[in-house]
Design a protein around this motif. Sequence first.
Motif: not given
Lengths: 398, 398
Positions: A7-13, B104-110, B262-263
């Motif tokens: 959800n965070r990945g989707e909410a990320m602008p 970090l990006f993998g954890f955040m995005a998934c 995120f990038a």
Amino acid sequence: MNLRVSNRGEAMPASPIRKLVPYAEAAKKRGTKVYHLNIGQPDIETPAAVLDAVRHSDFKVLEYSHSAGNESYRRKLVSYYESVGVHVNHQQIIITTGGSEAILFGFMACLDPGDEVIIPEPFYANYNGFAVAAGVNVVPVTSHIENGFALPPIADFEKVITPKTKAIVICNPNNPTGYLYSKAELESLKEIVLKHNLYLFSDEAYREFSYTGELMSVMHLQGADDHLVVMDTISKRYSACGARLGALVTKNQAVLDAVMKFAQARLSPPSFAQIAGEAAIDLPADYFTGAKEEYQRRRDLLVRRLNAMEGVYCPNPGGAFYAMAKLPIDDSDKFCQWLLESFEHNGQTVMLAPATGFYGTPGLGKQEVRLAYVLNLEAIDKAMDCLEAALKVYPGKQ
Amino acid sequence: MNLRVSNRGEAMPASPIRKLVPYAEAAKKRGTKVYHLNIGQPDIETPAAVLDAVRHSDFKVLEYSHSAGNESYRRKLVSYYESVGVHVNHQQIIITTGGSEAILFGFMACLDPGDEVIIPEPFYANYNGFAVAAGVNVVPVTSHIENGFALPPIADFEKVITPKTKAIVICNPNNPTGYLYSKAELESLKEIVLKHNLYLFSDEAYREFSYTGELMSVMHLQGADDHLVVMDTISKRYSACGARLGALVTKNQAVLDAVMKFAQARLSPPSFAQIAGEAAIDLPADYFTGAKEEYQRRRDLLVRRLNAMEGVYCPNPGGAFYAMAKLPIDDSDKFCQWLLESFEHNGQTVMLAPATGFYGTPGLGKQEVRLAYVLNLEAIDKAMDCLEAALKVYPGKQ
């Protein structure tokens, strides 16, 4: 069943600026010259001494540095901060991978998911991204183009403070507005963070680019040390955006301790960049004078040209290298896309940043654009010719 | 009332290795030579061609790169990945600031806060840090020194899978154990991620350092493309830890899209490092042969010396440059501190990493230490002399 992203990945602008990039690329493929006033990538040369320090570096193994950055660099930064009236020791400075990481570390170390940060809008769009990464909610208070985007009245802050409010974020001088907060405005922010026990995060990426007043840092405020966290970067200061080198500066030991743990997890900031950063401190004191004068000439030209256009208003920015302008248009997103997709003036056009991406309140900024004066005077003049011509024929003119 | 740091900032683990640093510094101040087998900072020289590419770089402005990294670098990486049997295009590679940022990006995005990731323990301690940053819970499954830290039975994974489980994380070859997962083990992981619809994150920082088997990547697995995410880095591969340059590689378009946001928020990975990384791809094919042979000689010496000590067991690691050893001691944290604080052998001592920091299950690893064979043969031999002598006199011997 497909795997889902978070959800965070989707909410990320998505970047509100970069979404226009495909249109700019298409324009260039058609042979149209595009003046890029849309991003803060200065054309000013990185000082040769800074690049040469890296080029002449002499080591055999490209090692991890200390997680807080090389001690030699932090000690030199102490003298830089002294020179701008900020008195800290090297243990109060944690070197980060760009100002971006300083913002992320500050949010991560001081705020929990569900906490709220108040940010005067329009604001640097990537604060939204770091807030989503940290699970933090951004609460905007609106500043207005009519008074040049001065700090909103303290009453507006008081109105939105809740038990979840943990911090106020400012950018000074401001991106995107170019507004330079006055000493009185910073003092009023100090009062409110003391009263409500909040952090005051200050993004001072553009500290040196102050045209109308004295150079200010929140660290000049007295009696609020534990509340003050500066997010800093060499990106704009030395035209070294690609170095990815910044710093988090605070006298709050608990914050330093917490940030340090995030810094250790990612091991170290980039080593080449730290060589560059260290060399930058040795630049002659008049380095900023030259860069500042150049930006000021550009600002003066840009603002003059904008205000001479019918129906356009651009307050004179006091710092940074951005200006916000109000245009007689229906929708800045549509207009900026149209400039790239459907317009050209003598084979040229201009790329601007729609202001909608800088507001947290939906619907605001529809008549505003941000212009980064990061091109030389001739290019700015031609870009303004394009904009002037465009406003005469834009179908959504109002 | 004092300002508080976040619960997240408090929960963030301090580096289990770096907490010993003050004791090492004190030992050095007393004049004791300390052999550092505690961290994965290789002494192998960064290839001159890699450093020279940066030294001979010729540009005027140190600009931001593309948020996904320079296209030229990503295109060259495609050929590198081809050379290790991984078939991806440049749009399936996002350049990161070190392997750390890829994790970090993998954890955040998934993964969302409250989600669970299963990781065979002992594991790279910083996964804990990135998990705390992302609000994710690490669920360990225990591997054992008796069988060289082979992948735990799939039944052990099944036992801990819950509706909140979203991913399995492996490091292959493994840090801290040096274990190299077999094709059969990777296939069994594939079956479980397909069955339970999980991501399989594979940290392949040490891909080239494989001594006993073929070089493997999870990307060699067939029919699970959407599940596979590789976290990569040039740090160990080219002895370029300070560059801070890594990559996230996946064929899952939704993950690429989310990671890209995120990038974009952090603008770009470091520019100098990308010059270095691009030059590294052009190194002669036999570069790894030399580095690998050197590490293998070190491994052979280290493992032989360890197993010759009374009561010590060290399985022969198949890859990376780490070995885990079981020692006849009461508590590895106490022992490693004692080595620095209270012991010396001909004016020398050795710094090791207590294995407790690599286990998620409290109480495990108390008799184990990790040794990084990142020093030359002579230094390793002397370090083993120290350890051998120490084990004879350590008060907590068992």
